[in-house]
Write a protein that holds these residues in place. Structure first.
Motif, PDB file in Angstrom:
ATOM      1  N   SER A 175       0.843  -1.196   0.000  1.00 41.39           N
ATOM      2  CA  SER A 175       0.000   0.000   0.000  1.00 41.39           C
ATOM      3  C   SER A 175       0.881   1.250   0.000  1.00 41.39           C
ATOM      4  O   SER A 175       0.418   2.346  -0.307  1.00 41.39           O
ATOM      5  N   GLU A 403      -2.254   6.691   6.354  1.00 39.14           N
ATOM      6  CA  GLU A 403      -2.429   5.280   6.018  1.00 39.14           C
ATOM      7  C   GLU A 403      -3.204   4.559   7.109  1.00 39.14           C
ATOM      8  O   GLU A 403      -4.084   3.739   6.837  1.00 39.14           O
ATOM      9  N   LYS A 406      -6.763   5.502   6.829  1.00 38.06           N
ATOM     10  CA  LYS A 406      -7.388   4.758   5.732  1.00 38.06           C
ATOM     11  C   LYS A 406      -7.712   3.335   6.166  1.00 38.06           C
ATOM     12  O   LYS A 406      -8.788   2.814   5.897  1.00 38.06           O
TER      13      LYS A 406
END
Length: 532
Positions: A175, A403, A406
């Protein structure tokens, strides 16, 4: 054939490699896995081998690779001896080693059934500015260029399996590909940016992972255009604490471990999406080039979804690889190398910097007055550098927080979806219970009817017995009647005979009477005449 309904449930962070491959037959297939001697690479090789594939386990040293193979065999118990595992010595920081590894596989498999699975799993993460033996920036060289080269070399051997399924190339990305704000195709090797002091370990890592995603997309496009039976996928394995974090300080590792604790996976869970991408029958040729996460297709960044960038990266990588193979980047290669505990070769740059700093400090003390202004200037520059690094760390922290946010949103969505799924399952279970109750009632009714039928059968049997008994009785009565009839017939015959005798006697008597009368008539006639 794997159950499609059950496989739909694999889209989870908790799915393991064994669950991802359950029910899938890979017997007779050949797989090449880079980075197979540690982390999720071990679990990837284990799952493929346990389900019948022949696995080339890529490792930097034969000893390390064989130790892993021995462990897999040992863990498998009695089945271990039958597993098809072979060490493939492969150092991705050395293009000559990459070529030699590919040649070994080609010699053994190209003329036979070929290779059906290639999993580009090995990688390095967020390391200081370092170069490979061929002069490639370490993260770009190992994570992207070496894997690009290996795939190019193995392409002639990539063939569909005996089951007709296309071969698959799987690039383990991350990611972190979203860390790459752009793709500087004219400076993939960081030569210009590094010279300008703009190298960042995390930025380089993000760029290399973006390259993995773009490589998967462009490879899929090219294979389809050529009509080759080869599919390509890239993926985010999840957050797993492995040797990949070896370049981070203890404090950074602890921070990463603490911040990502809710989303961390075991190595078996981390290998699940790699196995899914390499074997899932539900992934179709139309989905080739997709980016996966948690055993499901997932969107990637805008940059890595741009097919024009993917095509440009392919051409830029070919050009960079050509330069490296010609030796044009050798001047960037480290002159001094050392072996890390995990077998990773690194230059002694950090140690050299420390020694230089000590010497400069000694000289600064000796010439303090004469060099006061210079020392002050250097101190200011040092402060600026620290400030720059601080900014970089803050930016990296911001990105990490983003991140995490998310991931948190994604987890909440997954929880919601899980709740919906539970509700659906509960509703389905209730319906199943209702149906079961109906089925039980129906079964009871059928049992009742069966009992009635059995009773009727018994009654029929009794009637049959009575009928048989009646028949016997009729036979007996018939015999008796026949006997009586015979008796009566005998009596009648006797009477008839007696009648016949009486008739005969009567006839005889009548005859006699007639005869007597005849005799008497002439006398009477004579008497009558006399009287006249």
């Amino acid at each position: 054939m794997a159950n499609t309904n059950n496989r739909a449930k694999l889209a989870s962070k908790r799915t393991t490699a064994e669950q991802a491959i359950s029910g899938i037959d890979v017997k007779g297939k050949v797989a090449v896995v880079t980075g197979g001697s540690s982390g999720i690479g071990v679990e990837t090789c284990r799952a493929l081998a346990l389900h019948g594939a022949k696995v080339y386990l890529g490792a930097r040293s034969a000893e390390a690779g064989q130790a892993v193979i021995d462990g897999i065999r040992r863990d498998a118990g009695d089945a271990g001896a039958g597993l098809h595992l072979e060490v493939l010595v492969l150092d991705l920081s050395d293009l000559a080693s990459v070529r030699q590894a590919a040649e070994k596989v080609l010699a053994a498999e190209a003329a036979a059934a070929g290779v059906q699975i290639v999993i580009l799993n090995a990688g390095v993460m967020a390391c200081p500015l370092t170069y490979t033996q061929d002069g490639l920036e370490l993260q770009t060289g190992v994570n992207h260029v070496a894997h690009f080269y290996l795939t190019q070399l193995l392409l002639p051997a990539l063939k569909a399996g005996a089951d007709g399924a296309p071969a698959r190339v799987v690039a383990v990305a991350s990611s972190a590909h979203s860390f790459a704000p752009g793709m500087p195709l004219d400076d993939l090797n960081w030569e210009k940016r590094a010279a300008a002091g703009k190298y960042g370990p995390w930025q380089s890592y993000g760029q290399s992972k973006a390259c993995n995603v773009l490589f998967g997309r462009e490879l899929a496009k090219r294979m389809a255009a050529e009509g080759r039976p080869v599919l390509a996928f890239s993926l985010h394995p999840g957050i797993i604490m492995t040797a990949l974090q070896r370049h981070q300080s203890g404090l950074v590792k602890a921070a990463i471990r603490w911040m990502t604790a809710p989303w961390q996976k075991s190595t078996a869970q981390g290998a699940a999406t790699s196995i899914y991408a390499a074997t899932a029958p539900e992934l179709t040729p139309a989905q080739s080039g997709s980016y996966l996460c948690d055993c499901a297709i997932s969107p990637s960044s805008k940059l890595t979804s741009d097919m024009a960038v993917a095509a440009g990266l392919w051409e830029a990588t070919e050009a960079l690889l050509a330069r490296a193979l010609k030796g044009e980047l050798k001047h960037l290669a480290p002159k001094q190398e050392a072996k890390e505990a995990g077998g990773k070769e690194e230059p002694k740059a950090a140690e050299g910097v420390k020694e230089d700093a000590k010497e400069e400090a000694k000289e600064a003390v000796k010439e303090a007055k004469a060099q006061a202004k210079e020392v002050a200037k250097e101190a200011k520059e040092a402060v600026k550098e620290v400030a720059k690094e601080d900014v970089k760390v803050k930016e990296a922290a911001k990105e990490a927080v983003k991140e995490v946010a998310k991931e948190e949103v994604k987890v909440k969505e997954e929880v919601k979806e899980a709740a919906k799924e539970v509700a659906k399952e509960e509703a389905t279970a209730k319906e199943d219970v209702k149906e079961a109750v109906k089925e039980v009632a129906k079964a009871e009714e059928e049992v009742k009817e069966a009992k009635e039928e059995e009773k009727a059968k018994e009654e029929v049997k009794e009637v049959a017995k009575e009928e048989e008994k009646a028949k016997e009785e009729v036979k007996e009565v018939a015999k008796e009647v026949k006997a009586e009839v015979a008796k009566e017939e005998a009596k009648a015959e006797a009477k008839v005979e007696a009648g016949k005798e009486a008739v005969a006697e009567a006839k005889a008597a009548a005859g006699k009477a007639v005869a007597a009368a005849a005799e008497e008539k002439p006398a009477a006639v004579a008497a009558a005449g006399t009287a006249q």
